[in-house]
Design a protein around this motif. Structure first.
Motif, mmCIF file in Angstrom:
data_model
loop_
_atom_site.group_PDB
_atom_site.id
_atom_site.type_symbol
_atom_site.label_atom_id
_atom_site.label_comp_id
_atom_site.label_asym_id
_atom_site.label_seq_id
_atom_site.Cartn_x
_atom_site.Cartn_y
_atom_site.Cartn_z
ATOM 1 N N SER A 183 -0.983 0.664 61.320
ATOM 2 C CA SER A 183 0.073 1.588 60.440
ATOM 3 C C SER A 183 0.568 0.285 59.643
ATOM 4 C CB SER A 183 0.917 2.146 61.429
ATOM 5 O OG SER A 183 1.791 1.297 61.956
ATOM 6 N N THR A 184 1.461 0.876 58.767
ATOM 7 C CA THR A 184 2.277 0.013 57.759
ATOM 8 C C THR A 184 3.149 -1.034 58.552
ATOM 9 O OG1 THR A 184 4.020 1.808 57.073
ATOM 10 C CG2 THR A 184 2.070 1.528 55.915
ATOM 11 N N ARG A 185 3.606 -0.608 59.859
ATOM 12 C CA ARG A 185 4.514 -1.362 60.539
ATOM 13 C C ARG A 185 3.824 -2.392 61.168
ATOM 14 N NH1 ARG A 185 7.530 2.749 64.216
ATOM 15 N NH2 ARG A 185 5.798 3.834 64.044
ATOM 16 N N PRO A 186 4.097 -3.453 61.040
ATOM 17 C CA PRO A 186 3.402 -4.778 62.001
ATOM 18 C C PRO A 186 3.508 -4.472 63.579
ATOM 19 C CG PRO A 186 4.749 -5.552 60.210
ATOM 20 C CD PRO A 186 5.017 -4.318 60.318
ATOM 21 N N GLY A 187 2.088 -4.715 63.933
ATOM 22 C CA GLY A 187 2.247 -4.485 65.501
ATOM 23 C C GLY A 187 2.169 -3.171 66.029
ATOM 24 N N VAL A 188 2.220 -2.121 65.299
ATOM 25 C CA VAL A 188 2.465 -0.786 65.686
ATOM 26 C C VAL A 188 0.979 -0.034 65.046
ATOM 27 C CG1 VAL A 188 3.503 1.392 65.547
ATOM 28 C CG2 VAL A 188 4.686 -0.841 65.729
ATOM 29 N N ALA A 189 0.198 0.720 66.049
ATOM 30 C CA ALA A 189 -1.060 1.177 65.617
ATOM 31 C C ALA A 189 -0.977 2.959 65.237
ATOM 32 C CB ALA A 189 -2.068 1.044 66.577
ATOM 33 N N ILE A 190 -1.618 3.184 64.467
ATOM 34 C CA ILE A 190 -1.655 4.720 64.386
ATOM 35 C C ILE A 190 -2.631 5.261 65.648
ATOM 36 C CG2 ILE A 190 -3.093 6.596 63.193
ATOM 37 C CD1 ILE A 190 -2.449 5.013 60.541
ATOM 38 N N ALA A 191 -3.646 4.109 65.881
ATOM 39 C CA ALA A 191 -4.351 4.870 66.926
ATOM 40 C C ALA A 191 -4.892 3.530 67.355
ATOM 41 C CB ALA A 191 -5.249 5.847 66.726
ATOM 42 N N ASP A 192 -5.167 3.241 68.712
ATOM 43 C CA ASP A 192 -5.854 2.279 69.458
ATOM 44 C C ASP A 192 -6.789 2.932 70.489
ATOM 45 O OD1 ASP A 192 -4.637 0.041 68.395
ATOM 46 O OD2 ASP A 192 -3.006 -0.023 70.159
ATOM 47 N N PHE A 193 -8.010 2.433 70.415
ATOM 48 C CA PHE A 193 -9.207 3.014 71.484
ATOM 49 C C PHE A 193 -9.283 1.730 72.414
ATOM 50 C CE2 PHE A 193 -13.600 2.791 72.856
ATOM 51 C CZ PHE A 193 -13.494 3.828 73.422
ATOM 52 N N VAL A 194 -8.884 2.096 73.726
ATOM 53 C CA VAL A 194 -8.627 1.109 74.869
ATOM 54 C C VAL A 194 -9.701 1.611 75.861
ATOM 55 C CG1 VAL A 194 -7.175 0.283 76.424
ATOM 56 C CG2 VAL A 194 -6.359 0.843 74.186
ATOM 57 N N MET A 216 -8.844 5.214 76.912
ATOM 58 C CA MET A 216 -7.257 5.651 76.257
ATOM 59 C C MET A 216 -7.463 5.613 74.795
ATOM 60 S SD MET A 216 -3.524 4.647 77.411
ATOM 61 C CE MET A 216 -3.873 3.027 76.975
ATOM 62 N N PHE A 217 -6.986 6.969 74.182
ATOM 63 C CA PHE A 217 -6.725 6.886 72.871
ATOM 64 C C PHE A 217 -4.929 6.880 72.739
ATOM 65 C CE2 PHE A 217 -10.327 10.205 71.813
ATOM 66 C CZ PHE A 217 -11.233 9.209 72.004
ATOM 67 N N GLU A 218 -4.705 5.793 72.512
ATOM 68 C CA GLU A 218 -3.143 5.544 72.249
ATOM 69 C C GLU A 218 -2.647 5.663 70.747
ATOM 70 O OE1 GLU A 218 -0.334 2.804 74.706
ATOM 71 O OE2 GLU A 218 -1.382 1.806 73.240
ATOM 72 N N SER A 219 -1.518 6.295 70.651
ATOM 73 C CA SER A 219 -0.976 6.407 69.206
ATOM 74 C C SER A 219 0.492 6.483 69.432
ATOM 75 C CB SER A 219 -1.373 7.831 68.778
ATOM 76 O OG SER A 219 -0.650 7.995 67.557
ATOM 77 N N SER A 220 1.109 5.935 68.024
ATOM 78 C CA SER A 220 2.509 5.759 68.043
ATOM 79 C C SER A 220 3.231 7.194 67.477
ATOM 80 C CB SER A 220 2.724 4.755 66.827
ATOM 81 O OG SER A 220 2.247 4.844 65.573
ATOM 82 N N PHE A 221 2.159 7.970 67.107
ATOM 83 C CA PHE A 221 2.373 9.530 66.758
ATOM 84 C C PHE A 221 3.133 10.370 67.795
ATOM 85 C CE2 PHE A 221 0.531 8.211 62.880
ATOM 86 C CZ PHE A 221 0.899 8.783 61.976
ATOM 87 N N SER A 222 4.029 11.055 67.841
ATOM 88 C CA SER A 222 4.196 12.202 69.104
ATOM 89 C C SER A 222 3.293 13.205 68.750
ATOM 90 C CB SER A 222 5.471 12.495 68.926
ATOM 91 O OG SER A 222 6.029 13.388 70.000
ATOM 92 N N MET A 223 2.177 13.433 69.585
ATOM 93 C CA MET A 223 1.117 14.509 69.245
ATOM 94 C C MET A 223 1.578 15.854 69.851
ATOM 95 S SD MET A 223 -2.242 12.370 69.852
ATOM 96 C CE MET A 223 -1.930 11.756 71.445
ATOM 97 N N ALA A 224 1.213 16.856 69.193
ATOM 98 C CA ALA A 224 1.445 18.269 69.399
ATOM 99 C C ALA A 224 -0.116 18.715 70.204
ATOM 100 C CB ALA A 224 1.820 19.130 68.207
ATOM 101 N N VAL A 225 0.015 19.636 71.109
ATOM 102 C CA VAL A 225 -0.897 20.142 71.859
ATOM 103 C C VAL A 225 -1.299 21.352 71.142
ATOM 104 C CG1 VAL A 225 -2.020 20.848 73.918
ATOM 105 C CG2 VAL A 225 -0.478 18.975 73.920
ATOM 106 N N THR A 226 -2.747 21.739 70.851
ATOM 107 C CA THR A 226 -2.980 22.904 70.181
ATOM 108 C C THR A 226 -2.948 24.204 71.091
ATOM 109 O OG1 THR A 226 -5.325 22.691 70.518
ATOM 110 C CG2 THR A 226 -4.383 21.726 68.574
ATOM 111 N N LYS A 227 -2.989 25.462 70.565
ATOM 112 C CA LYS A 227 -3.158 26.332 71.053
ATOM 113 C C LYS A 227 -4.254 26.637 72.083
ATOM 114 C CE LYS A 227 -3.019 31.631 70.880
ATOM 115 N NZ LYS A 227 -3.225 32.859 69.876
ATOM 116 N N TRP A 228 -5.556 26.111 71.467
ATOM 117 C CA TRP A 228 -6.733 25.897 72.618
ATOM 118 C C TRP A 228 -6.439 24.833 73.511
ATOM 119 C CZ3 TRP A 228 -10.049 21.959 73.816
ATOM 120 C CH2 TRP A 228 -11.485 22.298 74.327
ATOM 121 N N GLY A 229 -5.889 23.922 73.450
ATOM 122 C CA GLY A 229 -5.765 23.082 74.394
ATOM 123 C C GLY A 229 -4.794 23.660 75.586
ATOM 124 N N LEU A 230 -3.669 24.165 75.332
ATOM 125 C CA LEU A 230 -2.716 24.616 76.388
ATOM 126 C C LEU A 230 -3.153 26.038 76.690
ATOM 127 C CD1 LEU A 230 0.833 23.727 75.005
ATOM 128 C CD2 LEU A 230 -0.334 22.761 76.953
#
Length: 442
Positions: free
Chosen positions: A304-315, A398-412
Protein backbone atom coordinates in the motif's frame (compact mmCIF):
# COMPACT_ATOMS: atom_id res chain seq x y z
CA UNK A 1 3.37 -28.08 -24.29
CA UNK A 2 5.91 -30.56 -25.59
CA UNK A 3 9.34 -29.01 -25.81
CA UNK A 4 8.30 -25.67 -24.27
CA UNK A 5 10.56 -24.12 -21.67
CA UNK A 6 10.07 -21.25 -19.25
CA UNK A 7 11.93 -17.98 -18.86
CA UNK A 8 13.38 -17.34 -15.41
CA UNK A 9 13.61 -14.32 -13.16
CA UNK A 10 11.09 -12.22 -11.22
CA UNK A 11 10.50 -8.80 -12.77
CA UNK A 12 13.35 -9.14 -15.27
CA UNK A 13 13.30 -7.72 -18.78
CA UNK A 14 12.60 -10.90 -20.74
CA UNK A 15 12.66 -11.61 -24.47
CA UNK A 16 10.89 -14.45 -26.28
CA UNK A 17 9.88 -15.41 -29.79
CA UNK A 18 8.17 -18.49 -31.15
CA UNK A 19 10.85 -20.72 -32.71
CA UNK A 20 8.65 -21.11 -35.79
CA UNK A 21 9.36 -17.43 -36.63
CA UNK A 22 13.02 -16.64 -35.91
CA UNK A 23 13.82 -12.96 -35.96
CA UNK A 24 10.25 -11.89 -35.16
CA UNK A 25 11.49 -9.37 -32.59
CA UNK A 26 12.40 -6.06 -34.21
CA UNK A 27 16.00 -4.97 -33.75
CA UNK A 28 16.90 -1.60 -32.33
CA UNK A 29 13.39 -0.23 -31.77
CA UNK A 30 10.01 -1.31 -30.41
CA UNK A 31 7.69 -0.03 -33.13
CA UNK A 32 9.26 0.00 -36.61
CA UNK A 33 7.34 1.19 -39.64
CA UNK A 34 6.95 -2.43 -40.74
CA UNK A 35 7.45 -5.25 -38.21
CA UNK A 36 9.10 -8.57 -39.19
CA UNK A 37 6.68 -11.09 -40.71
CA UNK A 38 4.11 -8.31 -41.20
CA UNK A 39 3.17 -8.35 -37.49
CA UNK A 40 1.47 -5.61 -35.50
CA UNK A 41 3.28 -4.02 -32.54
CA UNK A 42 1.17 -3.58 -29.40
CA UNK A 43 2.27 -2.41 -25.96
CA UNK A 44 0.67 -3.71 -22.76
CA UNK A 45 1.31 -1.30 -19.88
CA UNK A 46 0.99 -2.36 -16.26
CA UNK A 47 2.03 1.00 -14.81
CA UNK A 48 1.80 4.68 -15.62
CA UNK A 49 4.17 5.70 -18.39
CA UNK A 50 5.95 8.07 -16.00
CA UNK A 51 6.62 5.59 -13.15
CA UNK A 52 10.25 5.41 -12.01
CA UNK A 53 12.32 2.99 -14.05
CA UNK A 54 12.48 0.52 -11.13
CA UNK A 55 8.68 0.20 -10.99
CA UNK A 56 7.79 0.77 -14.64
CA UNK A 57 6.02 -2.27 -16.09
CA UNK A 58 5.32 -2.87 -19.75
CA UNK A 59 5.72 -5.45 -22.49
CA UNK A 60 5.71 -5.20 -26.27
CA UNK A 61 3.69 -7.84 -28.11
CA UNK A 62 4.17 -8.61 -31.81
CA UNK A 63 0.97 -10.18 -33.03
CA UNK A 64 -0.79 -11.29 -36.18
CA UNK A 65 -3.79 -9.02 -35.51
CA UNK A 66 -4.09 -6.35 -32.79
CA UNK A 67 -6.45 -6.86 -29.87
CA UNK A 68 -8.43 -3.74 -30.82
CA UNK A 69 -10.24 -5.59 -33.64
CA UNK A 70 -13.39 -6.81 -31.91
CA UNK A 71 -17.12 -6.09 -31.74
CA UNK A 72 -18.46 -3.84 -28.92
CA UNK A 73 -18.59 -5.15 -25.35
CA UNK A 74 -22.01 -5.91 -23.89
CA UNK A 75 -22.95 -6.72 -20.29
CA UNK A 76 -23.27 -10.34 -19.23
CA UNK A 77 -24.51 -12.08 -16.12
CA UNK A 78 -21.95 -12.17 -13.30
CA UNK A 79 -23.35 -15.16 -11.38
CA UNK A 80 -21.39 -15.20 -8.08
CA UNK A 81 -18.53 -12.92 -9.11
CA UNK A 82 -19.07 -9.59 -7.38
CA UNK A 83 -17.61 -6.41 -5.96
CA UNK A 84 -20.75 -5.59 -3.94
CA UNK A 85 -19.59 -5.62 -0.34
CA UNK A 86 -22.91 -4.65 1.25
CA UNK A 87 -25.08 -7.59 0.19
CA UNK A 88 -25.36 -8.82 3.77
CA UNK A 89 -24.67 -7.37 7.21
CA UNK A 90 -21.10 -7.51 8.57
CA UNK A 91 -20.12 -10.59 10.58
CA UNK A 92 -17.10 -10.27 12.93
CA UNK A 93 -17.15 -13.93 13.99
CA UNK A 94 -14.45 -16.45 13.25
CA UNK A 95 -15.59 -18.08 10.02
CA UNK A 96 -14.66 -21.42 8.53
CA UNK A 97 -15.80 -23.13 5.36
CA UNK A 98 -15.86 -26.82 4.55
CA UNK A 99 -14.30 -27.76 1.19
CA UNK A 100 -16.07 -25.84 -1.53
CA UNK A 101 -18.25 -27.99 -3.79
CA UNK A 102 -17.03 -28.90 -7.27
CA UNK A 103 -19.88 -29.34 -9.78
CA UNK A 104 -20.20 -32.72 -11.44
CA UNK A 105 -19.72 -32.62 -15.21
CA UNK A 106 -22.56 -35.12 -15.70
CA UNK A 107 -24.94 -32.64 -14.06
CA UNK A 108 -23.61 -29.33 -15.39
CA UNK A 109 -20.54 -28.34 -17.38
CA UNK A 110 -18.80 -25.41 -15.70
CA UNK A 111 -15.71 -23.65 -17.04
CA UNK A 112 -13.24 -21.50 -15.10
CA UNK A 113 -15.12 -18.22 -15.63
CA UNK A 114 -18.53 -19.68 -14.75
CA UNK A 115 -16.95 -21.34 -11.71
CA UNK A 116 -15.65 -18.10 -10.14
CA UNK A 117 -17.24 -17.24 -6.78
CA UNK A 118 -16.35 -14.18 -4.68
CA UNK A 119 -15.99 -15.03 -1.00
CA UNK A 120 -14.99 -11.71 0.54
CA UNK A 121 -13.25 -8.44 -0.18
CA UNK A 122 -13.05 -4.68 0.35
CA UNK A 123 -12.26 -1.50 -1.52
CA UNK A 124 -13.16 -0.42 -5.00
CA UNK A 125 -11.75 -1.25 -8.41
CA UNK A 126 -12.84 2.15 -9.74
CA UNK A 127 -10.61 3.99 -7.28
CA UNK A 128 -7.85 1.38 -7.81
CA UNK A 129 -7.55 0.39 -4.16
CA UNK A 130 -8.85 -2.89 -2.85
CA UNK A 131 -8.82 -6.65 -2.65
CA UNK A 132 -11.08 -9.61 -3.39
CA UNK A 133 -10.81 -13.29 -2.54
CA UNK A 134 -12.43 -15.76 -4.90
CA UNK A 135 -12.63 -19.52 -5.19
CA UNK A 136 -12.97 -21.37 -8.48
CA UNK A 137 -14.51 -24.79 -9.02
CA UNK A 138 -14.96 -26.17 -12.51
CA UNK A 139 -14.97 -29.32 -14.59
CA UNK A 140 -14.76 -28.16 -18.22
CA UNK A 141 -12.13 -26.38 -20.30
CA UNK A 142 -12.80 -22.99 -21.85
CA UNK A 143 -13.54 -23.30 -25.57
CA UNK A 144 -13.07 -20.44 -28.03
CA UNK A 145 -13.16 -17.97 -25.16
CA UNK A 146 -10.75 -16.16 -22.88
CA UNK A 147 -10.85 -13.95 -19.79
CA UNK A 148 -9.38 -10.52 -19.19
CA UNK A 149 -9.31 -8.82 -15.77
CA UNK A 150 -9.27 -5.05 -16.27
CA UNK A 151 -9.61 -4.48 -12.51
CA UNK A 152 -6.49 -6.04 -11.06
CA UNK A 153 -4.07 -8.93 -10.73
CA UNK A 154 -5.09 -12.55 -10.10
CA UNK A 155 -2.87 -14.70 -7.88
CA UNK A 156 -4.13 -18.23 -8.55
CA UNK A 157 -3.59 -21.07 -6.04
CA UNK A 158 -4.67 -24.46 -7.47
CA UNK A 159 -5.82 -26.91 -4.82
CA UNK A 160 -7.21 -29.83 -6.82
CA UNK A 161 -6.41 -30.55 -10.44
CA UNK A 162 -3.73 -29.09 -12.66
CA UNK A 163 -4.66 -26.25 -15.00
CA UNK A 164 -3.18 -25.40 -18.38
CA UNK A 165 -3.28 -21.63 -18.78
CA UNK A 166 -2.90 -20.27 -22.30
CA UNK A 167 -1.94 -16.59 -22.30
CA UNK A 168 -0.95 -14.04 -24.90
CA UNK A 169 2.64 -14.68 -23.76
CA UNK A 170 2.50 -18.48 -24.05
CA UNK A 171 1.34 -21.48 -22.06
CA UNK A 172 1.81 -22.43 -18.38
CA UNK A 173 0.92 -25.73 -16.73
CA UNK A 174 0.19 -24.99 -13.07
CA UNK A 175 -0.25 -27.80 -10.55
CA UNK A 176 -1.33 -27.87 -6.90
CA UNK A 177 1.57 -26.62 -4.74
CA UNK A 178 2.39 -24.11 -7.46
CA UNK A 179 0.94 -20.63 -7.89
CA UNK A 180 0.64 -18.33 -10.87
CA UNK A 181 -0.02 -14.62 -11.30
CA UNK A 182 -1.98 -13.26 -14.25
CA UNK A 183 -1.47 -9.51 -14.17
CA UNK A 184 -4.04 -6.86 -14.98
CA UNK A 185 -5.21 -6.77 -18.59
CA UNK A 186 -3.64 -10.07 -19.72
CA UNK A 187 -5.94 -12.39 -21.65
CA UNK A 188 -5.94 -16.06 -20.75
CA UNK A 189 -7.87 -19.29 -21.17
CA UNK A 190 -7.97 -22.26 -18.77
CA UNK A 191 -8.00 -25.95 -19.68
CA UNK A 192 -8.82 -28.47 -16.97
CA UNK A 193 -8.54 -32.25 -16.82
CA UNK A 194 -11.37 -33.22 -14.50
CA UNK A 195 -12.79 -31.80 -11.30
CA UNK A 196 -10.77 -28.70 -10.46
CA UNK A 197 -10.72 -26.29 -7.52
CA UNK A 198 -8.57 -23.48 -6.19
CA UNK A 199 -8.28 -20.05 -4.62
CA UNK A 200 -7.67 -16.58 -6.10
CA UNK A 201 -6.34 -13.42 -4.46
CA UNK A 202 -7.15 -10.31 -6.48
CA UNK A 203 -5.61 -6.90 -5.83
CA UNK A 204 -6.64 -3.59 -7.39
CA UNK A 205 -4.17 -0.80 -8.06
CA UNK A 206 -0.97 -2.59 -7.11
CA UNK A 207 1.14 -5.45 -8.40
CA UNK A 208 2.66 -8.32 -6.47
CA UNK A 209 6.35 -8.08 -5.71
CA UNK A 210 8.93 -9.87 -3.59
CA UNK A 211 9.09 -8.65 0.02
CA UNK A 212 12.15 -6.77 1.21
CA UNK A 213 14.58 -8.99 3.12
CA UNK A 214 16.07 -6.45 5.52
CA UNK A 215 18.31 -8.09 8.14
CA UNK A 216 17.77 -11.50 6.51
CA UNK A 217 20.25 -10.41 3.88
CA UNK A 218 20.52 -11.32 0.23
CA UNK A 219 19.18 -14.89 0.42
CA UNK A 220 15.99 -16.36 1.81
CA UNK A 221 12.25 -16.71 1.25
CA UNK A 222 11.33 -16.80 -2.47
CA UNK A 223 14.30 -16.61 -4.83
CA UNK A 224 13.75 -14.40 -7.92
CA UNK A 225 15.29 -16.98 -10.26
CA UNK A 226 12.63 -19.56 -9.33
CA UNK A 227 9.80 -17.52 -10.89
CA UNK A 228 9.03 -18.70 -14.41
CA UNK A 229 7.38 -16.94 -17.35
CA UNK A 230 6.09 -18.71 -20.48
CA UNK A 231 7.82 -18.56 -23.84
CA UNK A 232 6.11 -17.14 -26.91
CA UNK A 233 3.60 -19.44 -28.59
CA UNK A 234 1.02 -18.45 -31.17
CA UNK A 235 -1.93 -19.80 -33.08
CA UNK A 236 -3.10 -18.24 -36.36
CA UNK A 237 -6.68 -19.40 -36.18
CA UNK A 238 -9.91 -18.01 -37.60
CA UNK A 239 -12.87 -18.57 -35.29
CA UNK A 240 -16.55 -18.07 -35.95
CA UNK A 241 -17.37 -16.10 -32.80
CA UNK A 242 -14.47 -16.09 -30.35
CA UNK A 243 -15.63 -14.65 -26.99
CA UNK A 244 -13.57 -12.22 -24.90
CA UNK A 245 -14.88 -11.96 -21.32
CA UNK A 246 -13.80 -8.73 -19.63
CA UNK A 247 -14.06 -8.06 -15.89
CA UNK A 248 -14.44 -4.29 -15.64
CA UNK A 249 -15.44 -2.29 -12.52
CA UNK A 250 -16.55 -5.51 -10.84
CA UNK A 251 -18.93 -6.50 -13.67
CA UNK A 252 -18.57 -8.89 -16.59
CA UNK A 253 -18.77 -7.89 -20.24
CA UNK A 254 -18.24 -9.91 -23.41
CA UNK A 255 -17.42 -9.20 -27.02
CA UNK A 256 -16.94 -11.25 -30.17
CA UNK A 257 -14.12 -11.42 -32.67
CA UNK A 258 -13.24 -13.79 -35.51
CA UNK A 259 -9.69 -14.78 -34.51
CA UNK A 260 -7.79 -16.25 -31.59
CA UNK A 261 -6.27 -13.66 -29.20
CA UNK A 262 -3.31 -15.98 -28.67
CA UNK A 263 -1.63 -14.78 -31.84
CA UNK A 264 1.49 -13.22 -30.31
CA UNK A 265 4.53 -14.44 -32.24
CA UNK A 266 7.12 -12.64 -30.10
CA UNK A 267 7.28 -10.37 -27.07
CA UNK A 268 9.70 -8.60 -24.76
CA UNK A 269 9.30 -6.73 -21.50
CA UNK A 270 8.97 -7.06 -17.73
CA UNK A 271 5.16 -7.26 -17.49
CA UNK A 272 4.34 -10.94 -17.90
CA UNK A 273 2.35 -13.77 -16.35
CA UNK A 274 4.47 -16.02 -14.15
CA UNK A 275 4.39 -19.07 -11.92
CA UNK A 276 6.26 -20.32 -8.84
CA UNK A 277 6.68 -23.70 -7.16
CA UNK A 278 6.07 -23.37 -3.41
CA UNK A 279 8.57 -26.16 -2.72
CA UNK A 280 11.34 -23.72 -3.69
CA UNK A 281 10.59 -21.40 -0.74
CA UNK A 282 13.58 -21.04 1.61
CA UNK A 283 12.10 -21.05 5.11
CA UNK A 284 13.42 -18.73 7.81
CA UNK A 285 12.45 -19.90 11.30
CA UNK A 286 13.12 -19.73 15.06
CA UNK A 287 16.14 -21.71 16.25
CA UNK A 288 16.27 -20.62 19.91
CA UNK A 289 12.92 -19.80 21.53
CA UNK A 290 9.48 -18.28 20.90
CA UNK A 291 7.38 -18.23 17.75
CA UNK A 292 8.13 -15.76 14.95
CA UNK A 293 5.45 -13.66 13.28
CA UNK A 294 3.99 -15.20 10.08
CA UNK A 295 5.49 -12.36 8.02
CA UNK A 296 8.67 -14.45 7.75
CA UNK A 297 6.70 -16.77 5.45
CA UNK A 298 5.70 -14.08 2.90
CA UNK A 299 6.11 -15.18 -0.71
CA UNK A 300 4.66 -12.11 -2.46
CA UNK A 301 3.32 -8.78 -1.28
CA UNK A 302 1.20 -6.03 -2.82
CA UNK A 303 2.25 -2.87 -1.01
CA UNK A 304 0.00 0.00 0.00
CA UNK A 305 1.06 3.64 0.12
CA UNK A 306 1.79 3.28 3.85
CA UNK A 307 5.32 1.98 4.51
CA UNK A 308 5.29 -1.55 5.90
CA UNK A 309 1.55 -2.03 5.37
CA UNK A 310 0.31 -4.32 2.60
CA UNK A 311 -2.87 -4.28 0.58
CA UNK A 312 -2.29 -8.04 0.57
CA UNK A 313 0.41 -10.56 1.45
CA UNK A 314 0.57 -14.13 0.19
CA UNK A 315 2.02 -16.23 3.03
CA UNK A 316 2.68 -19.99 3.16
CA UNK A 317 3.35 -22.47 5.99
CA UNK A 318 5.55 -25.12 4.36
CA UNK A 319 7.22 -28.21 5.86
CA UNK A 320 10.08 -27.18 8.16
CA UNK A 321 11.93 -28.07 11.35
CA UNK A 322 10.66 -26.97 14.76
CA UNK A 323 13.55 -26.66 17.23
CA UNK A 324 12.62 -23.81 19.61
CA UNK A 325 13.24 -24.58 23.31
CA UNK A 326 11.01 -23.59 26.26
CA UNK A 327 8.37 -22.52 23.73
CA UNK A 328 4.77 -23.14 22.80
CA UNK A 329 5.63 -23.89 19.18
CA UNK A 330 2.32 -23.55 17.29
CA UNK A 331 0.92 -20.09 16.47
CA UNK A 332 0.10 -17.99 19.50
CA UNK A 333 -3.37 -16.65 20.34
CA UNK A 334 -3.76 -13.21 18.90
CA UNK A 335 -5.87 -10.32 17.64
CA UNK A 336 -4.43 -7.97 15.08
CA UNK A 337 -5.18 -5.13 12.68
CA UNK A 338 -5.13 -7.38 9.59
CA UNK A 339 -7.69 -9.67 7.99
CA UNK A 340 -6.47 -13.24 7.62
CA UNK A 341 -7.97 -15.70 5.14
CA UNK A 342 -6.42 -19.16 5.29
CA UNK A 343 -6.67 -21.99 2.81
CA UNK A 344 -5.25 -25.50 2.72
CA UNK A 345 -3.82 -27.09 -0.41
CA UNK A 346 -3.01 -30.46 1.18
CA UNK A 347 -2.40 -32.18 4.52
CA UNK A 348 -3.37 -31.06 8.03
CA UNK A 349 -2.69 -27.61 9.45
CA UNK A 350 -0.68 -27.87 12.68
CA UNK A 351 -2.89 -25.59 14.79
CA UNK A 352 -6.20 -27.19 13.73
CA UNK A 353 -5.74 -30.76 12.60
CA UNK A 354 -9.48 -31.42 12.58
CA UNK A 355 -12.13 -29.42 10.75
CA UNK A 356 -9.82 -27.28 8.60
CA UNK A 357 -9.72 -29.28 5.37
CA UNK A 358 -8.05 -29.03 1.95
CA UNK A 359 -10.25 -27.05 -0.40
CA UNK A 360 -11.92 -25.16 2.46
CA UNK A 361 -10.96 -21.94 4.18
CA UNK A 362 -11.22 -19.70 7.21
CA UNK A 363 -11.47 -15.96 7.80
CA UNK A 364 -10.36 -14.18 10.97
CA UNK A 365 -11.33 -10.55 10.64
CA UNK A 366 -9.62 -7.48 12.03
CA UNK A 367 -9.31 -7.72 15.85
CA UNK A 368 -11.25 -10.99 15.98
CA UNK A 369 -9.36 -13.37 18.33
CA UNK A 370 -8.09 -16.66 17.00
CA UNK A 371 -5.41 -19.26 17.53
CA UNK A 372 -4.85 -22.98 18.16
CA UNK A 373 -7.81 -25.16 19.05
CA UNK A 374 -8.13 -26.82 22.44
CA UNK A 375 -6.53 -30.12 21.42
CA UNK A 376 -3.52 -28.35 19.91
CA UNK A 377 -3.00 -26.27 23.06
CA UNK A 378 -3.10 -29.23 25.46
CA UNK A 379 -0.88 -31.39 23.27
CA UNK A 380 1.79 -28.75 22.73
CA UNK A 381 1.81 -27.49 26.31
CA UNK A 382 2.96 -30.88 27.59
CA UNK A 383 4.97 -32.34 24.71
CA UNK A 384 8.69 -33.05 24.99
CA UNK A 385 10.46 -30.39 22.93
CA UNK A 386 12.79 -32.32 20.69
CA UNK A 387 13.60 -31.24 17.14
CA UNK A 388 10.69 -32.30 14.94
CA UNK A 389 9.39 -31.85 11.44
CA UNK A 390 6.45 -29.48 11.29
CA UNK A 391 3.77 -29.55 8.58
CA UNK A 392 5.27 -32.54 6.78
CA UNK A 393 3.08 -33.34 3.77
CA UNK A 394 1.12 -30.13 4.30
CA UNK A 395 0.80 -26.78 2.57
CA UNK A 396 -1.39 -24.16 4.21
CA UNK A 397 -1.39 -20.54 3.08
CA UNK A 398 -2.76 -17.17 4.12
CA UNK A 399 -4.07 -14.16 2.22
CA UNK A 400 -3.45 -11.34 4.70
CA UNK A 401 -4.74 -7.81 4.16
CA UNK A 402 -4.89 -4.45 5.90
CA UNK A 403 -8.44 -4.08 4.57
CA UNK A 404 -11.45 -4.97 6.72
CA UNK A 405 -13.06 -7.50 4.41
CA UNK A 406 -16.78 -8.02 3.91
CA UNK A 407 -18.08 -11.52 3.28
CA UNK A 408 -20.45 -11.91 0.33
CA UNK A 409 -23.93 -13.38 0.37
CA UNK A 410 -22.52 -16.36 -1.53
CA UNK A 411 -19.92 -16.93 1.20
CA UNK A 412 -22.34 -16.66 4.12
CA UNK A 413 -25.45 -18.23 2.62
CA UNK A 414 -25.52 -19.46 -0.97
CA UNK A 415 -22.50 -21.79 -0.99
CA UNK A 416 -23.86 -23.68 2.05
CA UNK A 417 -20.34 -24.64 3.13
CA UNK A 418 -20.10 -22.40 6.19
CA UNK A 419 -19.11 -24.44 9.26
CA UNK A 420 -21.44 -23.04 11.92
CA UNK A 421 -19.77 -25.14 14.63
CA UNK A 422 -16.32 -23.58 14.13
CA UNK A 423 -16.43 -21.68 17.44
CA UNK A 424 -16.67 -24.99 19.31
CA UNK A 425 -13.02 -25.86 18.60
CA UNK A 426 -12.04 -23.41 21.37
CA UNK A 427 -14.72 -24.40 23.91
CA UNK A 428 -12.52 -27.06 25.52
CA UNK A 429 -9.93 -24.45 26.54
CA UNK A 430 -9.93 -24.29 30.33
CA UNK A 431 -8.27 -22.19 32.99
CA UNK A 432 -4.88 -23.38 34.23
CA UNK A 433 -4.48 -20.42 36.56
CA UNK A 434 -2.77 -21.25 39.87
CA UNK A 435 -2.41 -18.30 42.29
CA UNK A 436 0.06 -20.37 44.36
CA UNK A 437 2.39 -21.05 41.45
CA UNK A 438 6.09 -20.93 42.27
CA UNK A 439 8.85 -20.83 39.64
CA UNK A 440 10.91 -24.00 39.42
CA UNK A 441 14.67 -23.81 39.45
CA UNK A 442 16.47 -24.64 36.24
Amino acid sequence: MAGLKYLSGFGNELTSEDPRCPGALPEGQNNPQVCPYGLYAEQLSGSAFTCPRSSNKRSWLYRILPSVRHKPFTAMKCEDLTESWNEVDPDPNQLRWLPFTIPKAAEKKVCFVAGLHTLCGAGDSKSRNGIAIHVYSCNTSMTDSCFQNSDGDFLVVPQQGEILITTEFGKMMVEPNEICVIQQGMRFSVDVFGETRGYILEVYGAHFELPDLGPIGANGLANPRDFLAPVAWYEDRTVNGYTIVNKYQGKLFSCQQDFSPFNVVAWHGNYTPYKYNLENFMVINCVAFDHADPSIFTVLTAKSTRPGVAIADFVIFPPRWGVADHTFRPPYYHRNCMSEFMGLIKGHYEAKEEGFQPGGGSLHSIMTPHGPDGDCFEKNSTSVLTPERVAEGTMAFMFESSFSMAVTKWGLQTCQRLDKSYYKCWESLKSHFNPNWKPTSK
